[in-house]
Design an enzyme around this catalytic site. Structure first.
Site, PDB file in Angstrom:
ATOM      1  N   ARG A 274       0.852  -1.202   0.000  1.00  0.00           N
ATOM      2  CA  ARG A 274       0.000   0.000   0.000  1.00  0.00           C
ATOM      3  C   ARG A 274       0.881   1.243   0.000  1.00  0.00           C
ATOM      4  O   ARG A 274       1.637   1.465   0.952  1.00  0.00           O
ATOM      5  CB  ARG A 274      -0.909   0.020   1.233  1.00  0.00           C
ATOM      6  N   GLU A 276       0.604   4.216   0.827  1.00  0.00           N
ATOM      7  CA  GLU A 276      -0.029   5.266   1.636  1.00  0.00           C
ATOM      8  C   GLU A 276       1.045   5.972   2.434  1.00  0.00           C
ATOM      9  O   GLU A 276       1.787   5.331   3.171  1.00  0.00           O
ATOM     10  CB  GLU A 276      -1.067   4.656   2.594  1.00  0.00           C
ATOM     11  N   ARG A 282      -0.472   2.254  13.003  1.00  0.00           N
ATOM     12  CA  ARG A 282      -1.086   1.028  12.487  1.00  0.00           C
ATOM     13  C   ARG A 282      -0.948   0.824  10.976  1.00  0.00           C
ATOM     14  O   ARG A 282      -1.493  -0.115  10.421  1.00  0.00           O
ATOM     15  CB  ARG A 282      -2.571   0.992  12.861  1.00  0.00           C
ATOM     16  N   HIS A 283      -0.199   1.706  10.302  1.00  0.00           N
ATOM     17  CA  HIS A 283      -0.043   1.584   8.847  1.00  0.00           C
ATOM     18  C   HIS A 283       1.369   1.145   8.465  1.00  0.00           C
ATOM     19  O   HIS A 283       2.358   1.644   9.005  1.00  0.00           O
ATOM     20  CB  HIS A 283      -0.355   2.917   8.146  1.00  0.00           C
ATOM     21  N   GLU A 425      -9.744  -1.676  13.033  1.00  0.00           N
ATOM     22  CA  GLU A 425     -10.097  -2.576  11.931  1.00  0.00           C
ATOM     23  C   GLU A 425      -8.968  -3.565  11.641  1.00  0.00           C
ATOM     24  O   GLU A 425      -7.801  -3.184  11.542  1.00  0.00           O
ATOM     25  CB  GLU A 425     -10.370  -1.735  10.680  1.00  0.00           C
ATOM     26  N   SER A 428     -11.312  -6.169   6.175  1.00  0.00           N
ATOM     27  CA  SER A 428     -12.291  -5.491   5.333  1.00  0.00           C
ATOM     28  C   SER A 428     -12.758  -6.514   4.305  1.00  0.00           C
ATOM     29  O   SER A 428     -11.939  -7.198   3.689  1.00  0.00           O
ATOM     30  CB  SER A 428     -11.630  -4.294   4.640  1.00  0.00           C
ATOM     31  N   ARG A 476      -1.543  -6.478  12.332  1.00  0.00           N
ATOM     32  CA  ARG A 476      -2.552  -5.819  13.184  1.00  0.00           C
ATOM     33  C   ARG A 476      -3.207  -6.802  14.146  1.00  0.00           C
ATOM     34  O   ARG A 476      -3.466  -6.482  15.302  1.00  0.00           O
ATOM     35  CB  ARG A 476      -3.627  -5.151  12.319  1.00  0.00           C
TER      36      ARG A 476
END
Length: 502
Positions: A274, A276, A282-283, A425, A428, A476
């Site tokens: 990812r 991001e 948490r990323h 989360e 998903s 996670r």
């Protein structure tokens, strides 16, 4: 001149003979060493530190471990020998079996060196609280250094396992996160890190075993793909010969293609990328995805039930088989035991929004949950239902990927869901669109180049069963189960926008 030449010839001959003799002795010595090592392999079994209990009291045995600490005092030297997450106290004392020089030698062995010791296991009258093997100690008779560590370590392991608050109160050092990650090989030796990654291995094993028992097939999917898996800009572009390719944001498209190919129920474990630029707790830019996809018969809730039961089996397996690891982590990072319900609590998105509004949060009906709202909802759910794990169902369609099936009764919402642990989360998922025409419409709506996903859309033109699934972030799950506060603690060699090494 003739005599000089003769002397030189004799000298060269003697030197050649000496060289041959030296090489012969070296070969003989090497053979003896090899034979001795072969002999020792069978004659000198090494006992694991974990197995040093009162049942082995008074036995003479061999142990291989790292020197965790050493402390010389007069005619004796105390060592703590560490092997992974277990350690034991050892003693070298001047006597019949140890000389003063041996005590001095033991005291000078650098921390983190690997040693072999021959020792007698002795029961202790008073428990050794600082060691995992509290009822015994080793009385060393022989000690050999197998691999010597450099004297200056980049971090001290005792500092690295000290709880943050304790270090500040007592004026002792603690190790910050960047120092840990810069010297990850040393940091991974700590009892806490050893426990975390053994538990993480357990999560993968339980995931595989549970799904295999449910009739799922494990698959492997490509990570270099021609179009962004999820759409959007959070994708890494890589050079691919004369064109560009992307690193997979998800194995989503390929899981679905396997369902269309009649595999019925599949799962995979592999890296997910990812792009991001999120420097949060948490990323990560690369993490391990635990992905599930399955055909269902009548309702997509069959998929939810299958996934939640898998998670419950993982939680039970960790609770029942990894208490040593859980307690080891809790010594440094105390947390409440993880709670879950059977069957798993399932709330609709509108119910979650209503709970948040009651708590004073202002948000729209079709607005996605922010991270603070997710955490708040987690606390509200825990207070009301006493569970750390729950499902939020029926998300607004506008905030989900293009392949998500709209809710047939209300097109504002979708047959999609997220799963949460301790208010964050971890999964998903959704029912996927299995009709090529509707899928084309939704991809166009999300401004995705249809030519790049042609193979994906075409796989639904020849009959596709209704199906759904989800993707779980391994790091996670481990972080939240153990109540840790940063996903980098559960990623062995984490990748984020600012870290590409080690």
């Amino acid at each position: 001149q003739i005599s000089k030449l003769l002397e030189k010839s004799i000298k060269n001959s003697d030197e050649a003979e000496d060289e041959i003799a030296t090489k012969t002795r070296q070969k003989a010595k090497k053979r003896v060493m090899t034979n001795r090592l072969c002999h020792l392999d069978t004659d000198r079994p090494l006992v694991r530190v974990h197995d040093l209990t009162v049942a082995k009291a008074d036995q003479l045995l061999w142990v291989r471990a790292r020197v965790h600490t050493s402390r010389a005092k007069g005619k004796q030297c105390f060592l703590v020998l560490r092997q992974q997450q277990f350690n034991v106290q050892a003693l070298v004392a001047v006597g019949d079996r140890a000389s003063k020089q041996m005590v001095k030698f033991a005291a000078n062995i650098t921390k983190e060196s690997i040693v072999d010791v021959e020792a007698v296991v002795r029961r202790v009258e008073q428990k050794i609280e600082s060691c995992s093997q509290q009822d015994v100690e080793l009385h060393i008779e022989r000690i050999f250094v197998i691999s010597q560590a450099e004297p200056r370590l980049p971090l001290q392991l005792d500092d690295a396992v000290r709880p943050d608050g304790e270090g500040e109160e007592e004026g002792r050092a603690t190790v910050n996160q960047d120092t840990r990650l810069d010297n990850r090989v040393i940091d991974l030796r700590t009892t806490t890190s050893q426990a975390i990654f053994r538990l993480q291995s357990g999560v993968c094993q339980l995931f595989r075993d549970t799904l295999t028992n449910k009739g799922f097939v494990e698959i492997q999917t490509p990570k270099i793909i021609s179009a962004a898996s999820e759409g959007g800009a959070n994708v890494f572009t890589v050079s691919y010969f004369k064109t560009s390719a992307y690193l997979a944001q998800s194995p989503q498209l390929y899981k679905q293609m396997c369902i269309c190919a009649d595999f019925d129920k599949v799962f995979c474990v592999g890296p997910v990328f990812r792009a991001e630029d999120s420097n949060t707790h948490r990323h990560l830019t690369e993490f391990v995805g635990l992905d599930i996809e399955m055909a269902f018969n009548y309702h997509y809730h069959e998929v939810i039930e299958s996934i939640t039961d898998t998670m419950v089996q993982i939680f039970k397996g960790l609770r029942d088989n990894f208490q040593t690891e859980i307690q080891t982590v809790n010594k440094q990072f105390p947390s409440e035991p993880f709670k879950f319900l059977e069957p798993t609590l399932r709330l609709e998105f509108t119910e979650g929004v209503a709970m948040l509004r009651e708590a004073g949060v202002e948000m729209g009906d079709e607005e996605d949950l922010s991270t603070p709202n997710e955490k708040l909802l987690g606390r509200l759910v825990k207070e009301k239902y006493d569970t750390d794990f729950y499902v939020l169902d029926k998300y607004p369609l506008a905030v989900r990927p293009f392949y998500t099936m709209p809710d047939p009764t209300d097109r504002k919402y979708s047959n999609s869901y997220d799963m949460f642990m301790r208010g964050e989360e971890i999964l998903s998922g959704a029912q996927r669109i299995h009709d090529a025409q509707l899928l084309t419409e939704r991809a166009t709506h999300h401004q995705i180049d249809l030519e790049k996903i042609k193979a994906y859309i075409d796989s639904f033109r020849f009959g596709a069963p209704p199906h759904g699934g989800g993707g779980i972030g391994l790091e996670r799950v481990c972080m939240l189960y153990l109540g840790l506060h940063n996903v980098r603690q559960t990623s062995m060699f984490p990748r984020d926008p600012k870290r590409l090494t080690p």
